[in-house]
Design a protein around this motif. Structure first.
Motif, PDB file in Angstrom:
ATOM      1  N   MET A 112       0.848  -1.206   0.000  1.00  0.00           N
ATOM      2  CA  MET A 112       0.000   0.000   0.000  1.00  0.00           C
ATOM      3  C   MET A 112       0.873   1.242   0.000  1.00  0.00           C
ATOM      4  SD  MET A 112      -3.024   1.051   2.668  1.00  0.00           S
ATOM      5  CE  MET A 112      -3.861   2.643   2.509  1.00  0.00           C
ATOM      6  N   ASP A 113       0.487   2.232  -0.786  1.00  0.00           N
ATOM      7  CA  ASP A 113       1.230   3.497  -0.861  1.00  0.00           C
ATOM      8  C   ASP A 113       0.713   4.422   0.243  1.00  0.00           C
ATOM      9  OD1 ASP A 113       2.389   5.919  -1.425  1.00  0.00           O
ATOM     10  OD2 ASP A 113       2.021   5.818  -3.585  1.00  0.00           O
ATOM     11  N   PHE A 114       1.386   4.371   1.403  1.00  0.00           N
ATOM     12  CA  PHE A 114       0.922   5.168   2.538  1.00  0.00           C
ATOM     13  C   PHE A 114       1.077   6.666   2.296  1.00  0.00           C
ATOM     14  CE2 PHE A 114       1.882   1.132   4.889  1.00  0.00           C
ATOM     15  CZ  PHE A 114       0.577   0.880   5.276  1.00  0.00           C
ATOM     16  N   SER A 115       2.088   7.049   1.538  1.00  0.00           N
ATOM     17  CA  SER A 115       2.274   8.474   1.248  1.00  0.00           C
ATOM     18  C   SER A 115       1.087   9.029   0.464  1.00  0.00           C
ATOM     19  CB  SER A 115       3.571   8.669   0.459  1.00  0.00           C
ATOM     20  OG  SER A 115       3.753  10.028   0.146  1.00  0.00           O
ATOM     21  N   ALA A 116       0.631   8.275  -0.513  1.00  0.00           N
ATOM     22  CA  ALA A 116      -0.533   8.703  -1.298  1.00  0.00           C
ATOM     23  C   ALA A 116      -1.787   8.698  -0.436  1.00  0.00           C
ATOM     24  CB  ALA A 116      -0.715   7.787  -2.503  1.00  0.00           C
ATOM     25  N   ALA A 117      -1.924   7.692   0.415  1.00  0.00           N
ATOM     26  CA  ALA A 117      -3.084   7.628   1.307  1.00  0.00           C
ATOM     27  C   ALA A 117      -3.103   8.814   2.256  1.00  0.00           C
ATOM     28  CB  ALA A 117      -3.061   6.317   2.093  1.00  0.00           C
ATOM     29  N   ARG A 118      -1.926   9.193   2.735  1.00  0.00           N
ATOM     30  CA  ARG A 118      -1.816  10.331   3.653  1.00  0.00           C
ATOM     31  C   ARG A 118      -2.224  11.623   2.942  1.00  0.00           C
ATOM     32  NH1 ARG A 118       3.456   9.923   4.581  1.00  0.00           N
ATOM     33  NH2 ARG A 118       2.929   7.987   5.674  1.00  0.00           N
ATOM     34  N   HIS A 119      -1.747  11.798   1.732  1.00  0.00           N
ATOM     35  CA  HIS A 119      -2.102  12.995   0.959  1.00  0.00           C
ATOM     36  C   HIS A 119      -3.606  13.032   0.684  1.00  0.00           C
ATOM     37  CE1 HIS A 119      -1.657  16.282  -1.875  1.00  0.00           C
ATOM     38  NE2 HIS A 119      -2.356  15.579  -2.752  1.00  0.00           N
ATOM     39  N   ASN A 120      -4.172  11.895   0.320  1.00  0.00           N
ATOM     40  CA  ASN A 120      -5.609  11.848   0.056  1.00  0.00           C
ATOM     41  C   ASN A 120      -6.414  12.145   1.317  1.00  0.00           C
ATOM     42  OD1 ASN A 120      -5.190  11.204  -2.634  1.00  0.00           O
ATOM     43  ND2 ASN A 120      -5.306   8.988  -2.292  1.00  0.00           N
ATOM     44  N   MET A 121      -5.928  11.674   2.470  1.00  0.00           N
ATOM     45  CA  MET A 121      -6.603  11.972   3.739  1.00  0.00           C
ATOM     46  C   MET A 121      -6.675  13.476   3.969  1.00  0.00           C
ATOM     47  SD  MET A 121      -5.271  11.140   7.627  1.00  0.00           S
ATOM     48  CE  MET A 121      -3.933  12.355   7.438  1.00  0.00           C
ATOM     49  N   VAL A 122      -5.550  14.135   3.769  1.00  0.00           N
ATOM     50  CA  VAL A 122      -5.513  15.586   3.992  1.00  0.00           C
ATOM     51  C   VAL A 122      -6.422  16.311   3.010  1.00  0.00           C
ATOM     52  CG1 VAL A 122      -4.032  17.636   3.874  1.00  0.00           C
ATOM     53  CG2 VAL A 122      -3.222  15.573   5.034  1.00  0.00           C
ATOM     54  N   GLU A 123      -6.363  15.918   1.750  1.00  0.00           N
ATOM     55  CA  GLU A 123      -7.124  16.632   0.735  1.00  0.00           C
ATOM     56  C   GLU A 123      -8.621  16.357   0.817  1.00  0.00           C
ATOM     57  OE1 GLU A 123      -5.868  18.965  -1.327  1.00  0.00           O
ATOM     58  OE2 GLU A 123      -4.041  18.648  -0.146  1.00  0.00           O
ATOM     59  N   SER A 124      -9.020  15.111   1.121  1.00  0.00           N
ATOM     60  CA  SER A 124     -10.439  14.765   1.063  1.00  0.00           C
ATOM     61  C   SER A 124     -11.147  14.796   2.411  1.00  0.00           C
ATOM     62  CB  SER A 124     -10.604  13.374   0.440  1.00  0.00           C
ATOM     63  OG  SER A 124     -10.007  12.379   1.260  1.00  0.00           O
ATOM     64  N   GLN A 125     -10.396  14.636   3.515  1.00  0.00           N
ATOM     65  CA  GLN A 125     -11.023  14.598   4.833  1.00  0.00           C
ATOM     66  C   GLN A 125     -10.770  15.865   5.652  1.00  0.00           C
ATOM     67  OE1 GLN A 125     -10.226  10.953   7.064  1.00  0.00           O
ATOM     68  NE2 GLN A 125      -9.619   9.939   5.180  1.00  0.00           N
ATOM     69  N   VAL A 126      -9.605  16.460   5.468  1.00  0.00           N
ATOM     70  CA  VAL A 126      -9.183  17.558   6.347  1.00  0.00           C
ATOM     71  C   VAL A 126      -9.445  18.918   5.712  1.00  0.00           C
ATOM     72  CG1 VAL A 126      -7.242  18.547   7.625  1.00  0.00           C
ATOM     73  CG2 VAL A 126      -7.492  16.060   7.472  1.00  0.00           C
ATOM     74  N   ARG A 127      -8.866  19.169   4.552  1.00  0.00           N
ATOM     75  CA  ARG A 127      -9.080  20.470   3.892  1.00  0.00           C
ATOM     76  C   ARG A 127     -10.551  20.737   3.612  1.00  0.00           C
ATOM     77  NH1 ARG A 127      -4.560  23.139   1.860  1.00  0.00           N
ATOM     78  NH2 ARG A 127      -2.703  21.856   1.548  1.00  0.00           N
ATOM     79  N   THR A 128     -11.274  19.720   3.266  1.00  0.00           N
ATOM     80  CA  THR A 128     -12.687  19.899   2.913  1.00  0.00           C
ATOM     81  C   THR A 128     -13.569  20.127   4.128  1.00  0.00           C
ATOM     82  OG1 THR A 128     -12.988  17.502   2.930  1.00  0.00           O
ATOM     83  CG2 THR A 128     -12.501  18.521   0.813  1.00  0.00           C
ATOM     84  N   ASN A 129     -12.996  20.046   5.320  1.00  0.00           N
ATOM     85  CA  ASN A 129     -13.762  20.253   6.552  1.00  0.00           C
ATOM     86  C   ASN A 129     -13.247  21.465   7.331  1.00  0.00           C
ATOM     87  OD1 ASN A 129     -15.922  18.112   7.158  1.00  0.00           O
ATOM     88  ND2 ASN A 129     -14.239  16.905   6.307  1.00  0.00           N
TER      89      ASN A 129
END
Length: 217
Positions: free
Chosen positions: A1-18
């Motif tokens: 699993m690409d954890f770096s990509a997962a981390r970036h997606n978490m920030v962009e889709s879960q954090v910035r959007t909230n």
């Protein structure tokens, strides 16, 4: 699993959007390897938008809730912070990216040892993991500019209020008698603690607080 990509997606889709805009909070969430703070069998779930159970009533807090609480705490570079119920250490690690010193309090010895090991392995040497009863806080290093309660509470223990510095901020999830919860920011000014409800949030009750001395607003 690409954890770096997962981390970036978490920030962009879960954090910035909230509604999280603080660049330091975003950077902390983007750079910390969240997967290191869960058991190996759960690493594939480390970046999902839910709390992750660590056993014993402890969780890795949902990314959005953590990020918004950190942003609300308005952590300064010179602050001394206390994490109550540090569990595996992730929330303390995030705070260490914002504050000068973090005291990470945990009553479960196994979790405390695990947190200390993980934090040391990541070179996060501004975090001190200590063992003790959560409702008592850790007055030896207080008063604290920021107190982060890592779990849900029905009421705030009196000892934690006393360990908050004047001008300090406390963030936590307050659980209602009928279920559900609210993320809360409490500010202390001239010895008086006032609170503001921030947003709806769910987080498991910290069982350590069940019979603790309470402070009510």
């Amino acid at each position: 699993m690409d954890f770096s990509a997962a981390r970036h997606n978490m920030v962009e889709s879960q954090v910035r959007t909230n509604k999280v805009r603080d660049p330091l909070v975003l950077e902390a969430m983007e750079t910390l390897p969240r997967e290191k703070f869960v058991p190996e069998r759960l690493q594939a779930l480390a970046y999902m938008d839910e709390d992750i159970s660590l056993g014993g009533g402890r969780v890795l807090m949902e990314p959005m809730v953590l990020a918004r609480l950190l942003q609300a705490a308005d952590v300064k570079a010179e602050d001394i912070a206390l994490v109550v119920g540090c569990a595996s250490g992730y929330e303390a690690a995030a705070l260490s990216k914002l504050a000068a010193t973090v005291v990470a309090l945990e009553s479960d010895k196994a979790l405390a040892d695990e947190a200390a090991h993980t934090l040391a392995a990541l070179g996060l040497d501004t975090v001190a993991v200590v063992e003790g009863a959560l409702p008592a806080g850790y007055p030896e290093q207080g008063p604290y500019d920021v107190i982060f309660i890592n779990g849900g509470v029905a009421e705030v223990p009196a000892a934690l209020r006393d360990q908050l510095a004047d001008g300090g901020r406390m963030v936590y999830v307050a659980l209602g008698a009928r279920g559900g919860g609210q993320a809360v920011l409490a500010n202390k000014q001239d010895g008086v603690l006032s609170q503001v409800d921030l947003f709806d949030a769910a987080c498991p009750l910290l069982h350590d607080f069940a019979n603790a001395p309470k402070f009510t607003f």
